[in-house]
Design an enzyme around this catalytic site. Structure first.
Site, PDB file in Angstrom:
ATOM      1  CG  ASP A  13      -1.813  -1.257   1.230  1.00  0.00           C
ATOM      2  OD1 ASP A  13      -2.222  -1.695   0.148  1.00  0.00           O
ATOM      3  OD2 ASP A  13      -2.045  -1.807   2.326  1.00  0.00           O
ATOM      4  CE  LYS A  16       2.355  -2.651  -4.389  1.00  0.00           C
ATOM      5  NZ  LYS A  16       2.111  -2.301  -2.985  1.00  0.00           N
ATOM      6  N   GLY A  40      -4.642  -4.424  -3.552  1.00  0.00           N
ATOM      7  CA  GLY A  40      -5.649  -3.383  -3.741  1.00  0.00           C
ATOM      8  C   GLY A  40      -4.932  -2.103  -4.097  1.00  0.00           C
ATOM      9  CG  HIS A  41      -2.778  -1.810  -6.990  1.00  0.00           C
ATOM     10  ND1 HIS A  41      -1.729  -1.868  -6.102  1.00  0.00           N
ATOM     11  CD2 HIS A  41      -2.730  -2.963  -7.688  1.00  0.00           C
ATOM     12  CE1 HIS A  41      -1.072  -3.005  -6.266  1.00  0.00           C
ATOM     13  NE2 HIS A  41      -1.662  -3.697  -7.224  1.00  0.00           N
ATOM     14  CD  GLN A 228       0.484  -9.110  -2.719  1.00  0.00           C
ATOM     15  OE1 GLN A 228       1.043  -9.760  -3.578  1.00  0.00           O
ATOM     16  NE2 GLN A 228      -0.757  -8.708  -2.862  1.00  0.00           N
ATOM     17  CB  THR A 243       1.624 -12.334   0.427  1.00  0.00           C
ATOM     18  OG1 THR A 243       0.568 -12.940  -0.319  1.00  0.00           O
ATOM     19  CG2 THR A 243       2.758 -11.930  -0.499  1.00  0.00           C
ATOM     20  CG  LEU A 336       6.750  15.016   1.739  1.00  0.00           C
ATOM     21  CD1 LEU A 336       7.613  14.287   2.770  1.00  0.00           C
ATOM     22  CD2 LEU A 336       7.648  15.787   0.775  1.00  0.00           C
TER      23      LEU A 336
HETATM   24  P1  GDP Z   1      -0.726   0.163  -3.588  1.00  0.00           P
HETATM   25  O1  GDP Z   1      -1.356  -1.074  -3.066  1.00  0.00           O
HETATM   26  O2  GDP Z   1       0.737   0.211  -3.372  1.00  0.00           O
HETATM   27  O3  GDP Z   1      -1.095   0.447  -5.024  1.00  0.00           O
HETATM   28  O4  GDP Z   1      -1.330   1.360  -2.724  1.00  0.00           O
HETATM   29  P2  GDP Z   1      -2.868   1.593  -2.300  1.00  0.00           P
HETATM   30  O5  GDP Z   1      -3.610   2.094  -3.477  1.00  0.00           O
HETATM   31  O6  GDP Z   1      -3.399   0.414  -1.569  1.00  0.00           O
HETATM   32  O7  GDP Z   1      -2.698   2.719  -1.194  1.00  0.00           O
HETATM   33  C1  GDP Z   1      -2.133   3.953  -1.477  1.00  0.00           C
HETATM   34  C2  GDP Z   1      -3.191   5.067  -1.247  1.00  0.00           C
HETATM   35  O8  GDP Z   1      -2.536   6.299  -1.190  1.00  0.00           O
HETATM   36  C3  GDP Z   1      -4.209   5.194  -2.362  1.00  0.00           C
HETATM   37  O9  GDP Z   1      -5.432   5.573  -1.786  1.00  0.00           O
HETATM   38  C4  GDP Z   1      -3.673   6.311  -3.237  1.00  0.00           C
HETATM   39  O10 GDP Z   1      -4.682   7.040  -3.935  1.00  0.00           O
HETATM   40  C5  GDP Z   1      -3.023   7.182  -2.204  1.00  0.00           C
HETATM   41  N1  GDP Z   1      -1.823   7.939  -2.641  1.00  0.00           N
HETATM   42  C6  GDP Z   1      -0.825   7.537  -3.471  1.00  0.00           C
HETATM   43  N2  GDP Z   1       0.147   8.466  -3.517  1.00  0.00           N
HETATM   44  C7  GDP Z   1      -0.248   9.468  -2.694  1.00  0.00           C
HETATM   45  C8  GDP Z   1       0.353  10.711  -2.281  1.00  0.00           C
HETATM   46  O11 GDP Z   1       1.461  11.076  -2.665  1.00  0.00           O
HETATM   47  N3  GDP Z   1      -0.362  11.457  -1.381  1.00  0.00           N
HETATM   48  C9  GDP Z   1      -1.581  11.087  -0.893  1.00  0.00           C
HETATM   49  N4  GDP Z   1      -2.201  11.872  -0.008  1.00  0.00           N
HETATM   50  N5  GDP Z   1      -2.158   9.925  -1.266  1.00  0.00           N
HETATM   51  C10 GDP Z   1      -1.500   9.134  -2.140  1.00  0.00           C
HETATM   52  P1  IMO Z   2      -0.964  -4.304  -2.136  1.00  0.00           P
HETATM   53  O1  IMO Z   2      -0.607  -4.850  -3.509  1.00  0.00           O
HETATM   54  C1  IMO Z   2      -0.973  -4.847   2.193  1.00  0.00           C
HETATM   55  C2  IMO Z   2      -1.047  -8.973   3.649  1.00  0.00           C
HETATM   56  C3  IMO Z   2      -2.299  -9.438   4.382  1.00  0.00           C
HETATM   57  C4  IMO Z   2      -1.682 -10.455   5.340  1.00  0.00           C
HETATM   58  C5  IMO Z   2      -0.580 -11.093   4.493  1.00  0.00           C
HETATM   59  C6  IMO Z   2      -0.976 -12.418   3.868  1.00  0.00           C
HETATM   60  O2  IMO Z   2      -2.251  -3.549  -2.122  1.00  0.00           O
HETATM   61  O3  IMO Z   2       0.189  -3.588  -1.538  1.00  0.00           O
HETATM   62  P2  IMO Z   2      -2.561 -13.064   1.839  1.00  0.00           P
HETATM   63  O4  IMO Z   2      -4.044 -12.864   1.647  1.00  0.00           O
HETATM   64  O5  IMO Z   2      -1.726 -12.442   0.777  1.00  0.00           O
HETATM   65  O6  IMO Z   2      -2.191 -14.503   2.079  1.00  0.00           O
HETATM   66  O7  IMO Z   2      -2.228 -12.312   3.232  1.00  0.00           O
HETATM   67  O8  IMO Z   2      -0.258 -10.154   3.479  1.00  0.00           O
HETATM   68  N1  IMO Z   2      -1.293  -8.423   2.305  1.00  0.00           N
HETATM   69  C7  IMO Z   2      -1.227  -7.112   2.018  1.00  0.00           C
HETATM   70  N2  IMO Z   2      -1.001  -6.043   2.811  1.00  0.00           N
HETATM   71  N3  IMO Z   2      -1.108  -4.677   0.864  1.00  0.00           N
HETATM   72  C8  IMO Z   2      -1.298  -5.746   0.038  1.00  0.00           C
HETATM   73  O9  IMO Z   2      -1.294  -5.651  -1.306  1.00  0.00           O
HETATM   74  C9  IMO Z   2      -1.414  -7.036   0.622  1.00  0.00           C
HETATM   75  N4  IMO Z   2      -1.620  -8.282   0.126  1.00  0.00           N
HETATM   76  C10 IMO Z   2      -1.534  -9.119   1.166  1.00  0.00           C
HETATM   77  O10 IMO Z   2      -2.921  -8.381   5.061  1.00  0.00           O
HETATM   78  O11 IMO Z   2      -1.052  -9.789   6.411  1.00  0.00           O
HETATM   79 MG    MG Z   3      -2.843  -1.688  -1.745  1.00  0.00          MG
END
Ligand code: GDP
Ligand code: IMO
Ligand code: MG
Length: 432
Positions: A13, A16, A40-41, A228, A243, A336
């Site tokens: 999270d 990416k 989850g992106h 991840q 994971t 940031l």
């Molecule tokens: P991922 O799993 O690595 O793709 O990240 P996620 O989407 O799960 O979580 C990142 C969250 O931060 C998302 O809600 C993005 O919209 C948000 N985000 C990404 N870059 C920035 C940033 O520079 N500032 C802020 N405030 N939010 C950001």
């Molecule tokens: P993104 O791509 C954050 C965590 C789960 C759990 C562990 C194992 O959005 O960064 P799993 O269901 O993969 O066997 O769970 O990994 N986990 C994540 N945490 N971001 C993710 O993906 C994750 N995918 C799995 O919460 O601790």
């Molecule tokens: Mg995510």
């Protein structure tokens, strides 16, 4: 043309999805190489009229949102076919074209019994649970290694599919009924469910390794997007709280069929603080108001499960480790803006483990559990930085924070995120 990998430096999270989307218009292919719908992106796409659209992607690579880019699901991914088509239909309904999507014939599929096993195993583990997303990821990868997995290509030969499901259920039904006291699955029901997707899937399926290597031969740009992150990687992460796939740069090769010699840019996404979902050690975790501040300001709730994310300060030991394990060439420092308004911003520079200083990740997991952060305190800033587009636009203290984090992390910071939108970005060194 070389291939470029985007990986997460922390526990996921990091942003990416936004980074992949940002580079979308400069690349020809975006490949998901590991994981499944545990990822989850959230991607926020701003339109020219200022209106913005938010997308939550799980199984499809984030590049799917850029017209003209070919999205690829590589052999290293585990696919829940119902989720795949749900996600495709959802995007199509919003006007996103998904017709270029290609899926590896060697990717494994998540069968219903593995979704069930994921959930009951977690319940069975009780206080020793991993906190998985419950999507069947772990059991499906276990089957792959155990050589009883079902692959995409098996769906197109009913006899083979029948035989493979039979073989898998011989073991799985014993576990479900005798250990967990649950009902078993019938071969016919599993085969029928998987076969129901075959016709729709068929035109997307190919040898994606060949497709990608041929694209590189033609000087096209291939971006490999990790699900991840480094500390969730099954080999390099905080095992067993990880994971079940290879989320690091090495996994980009095994999960796509692109050889290591063709990969020469590794972009690590790192948040300006740290978050984690699920169980496991987390040295800089804040269980007080400061953690709540980060969760609220950064809206740290899971894209996949909606769980509140655990929050803590930036950990440079982890960033250095990610730089080493992945051979990071560039960091993208995200969020940031979330640190705005703090008197002081702590940065963990090393750990104290029972009186001994550790500048690198402790060898022993027990030591990592006992690690107490050694903090350096940097002066904060109050100005809104979301409009900053150059490094010089940032307040002096924010600049100093970025510089110090860069010094400590072992690779240059090329891009800084100052908001969730595509344009809320400061480019210090262009990535492509
Ligand atoms: P991922 O799993 O690595 O793709 O990240 P996620 O989407 O799960 O979580 C990142 C969250 O931060 C998302 O809600 C993005 O919209 C948000 N985000 C990404 N870059 C920035 C940033 O520079 N500032 C802020 N405030 N939010 C950001
Ligand atoms: P993104 O791509 C954050 C965590 C789960 C759990 C562990 C194992 O959005 O960064 P799993 O269901 O993969 O066997 O769970 O990994 N986990 C994540 N945490 N971001 C993710 O993906 C994750 N995918 C799995 O919460 O601790
Ligand atoms: Mg995510």
């Amino acid at each position: 043309m070389p291939a470029i990998a985007i990986i997460g430096a922390q526990w996921g999270d990091e942003g990416k999805g936004k980074a992949t989307d940002l580079l979308g218009s400069n690349v020809d292919y975006v490949v998901k190489f590991n994981g499944g719908n545990n990822a989850g992106h959230t991607v926020v796409v701003s339109q020219e009229d200022g209106h913005s659209e938010k997308y939550a992607l799980h199984l499809l690579p984030s590049g799917i949102l850029t017209p003209g880019v070919t999205p690829v699901i590589g052999n290293g991914v585990v696919i829940d076919l119902s989720v795949l088509f749900e996600e495709i239909d959802g995007l199509n309904a919003r006007g996103v074209d998904t017709s270029l999507l290609r899926v590896s014939a060697n990717a494994h599929v998540i069968a219903d019994y593995n979704r069930q096993l994921d959930k009951v195993t977690e319940r069975f583990l009780g206080s020793r649970r991993i906190g998985t997303t419950g999507r069947g990821i772990g059991p499906t990868y276990a089957d792959k290694i155990n050589r009883i997995g079902i692959r995409v290509q098996d769906l197109f030969d009913e006899k083979i599919l029948q035989a493979k499901v039979e073989g898998a259920l011989e073991l799985k039904n014993q576990i479900l009924t005798k250990i967990y006291n649950r009902r078993g699955f019938t071969v016919d029901a599993v085969v029928e469910e998987l076969r129901s997707y075959a016709a729709r899937l068929a035109p997307m399926v190919c040898d994606t390794g060949l497709l990608l290597n041929q694209a590189l031969d033609r000087d096209e740009v291939v971006l490999l997007e990790a699900g991840q992150a480094t500390l969730l990687d099954v080999d390099h992460g905080t095992y067993p709280f990880v994971t079940s796939s290879s989320a690091t740069a090495g996994g980009a090769c095994t999960g796509s069929g692109i050889p290591p010699t063709r990969l020469d840019q590794i972009i690590a996404i790192v948040k300006a603080y740290t978050t984690r979902v699920g169980e496991g050690p987390f040295p800089t975790e804040l269980l007080d108001d400061q953690g709540e501040f980060l969760r609220k300001a950064g809206w740290e709730y899971g894209t996949t499960t909606g769980r509140p994310r655990r929050c803590g300060w930036f950990d440079a030991v982890i960033a250095r480790y990610a730089a080493r394990v992945n051979g990071v060439t560039d960091f993208v420092l995200t969020k940031l803006d979330v640190l705005t308004g703090l008197e002081q911003v702590p940065v963990c520079v090393a750990y104290d483990v029972d009186g001994v200083r550790h500048d690198e990740m402790p060898v022993n997991q027990t030591d990592f559990h006992h690690a107490v952060p050694i903090y350096e305190y940097l002066p904060g800033w109050w100005e809104d930085i979301s409009k900053a587009r150059t490094f010089e636009d940032l307040p002096a203290n924010a600049q100093a924070y970025v510089k110090r984090v860069e010094e400590l992390s072992g690779a240059r910071i090329s891009v800084i995120g100052v908001g969730p939108g595509r344009h809320e970005t400061v480019v210090v060194h262009p990535l492509i």
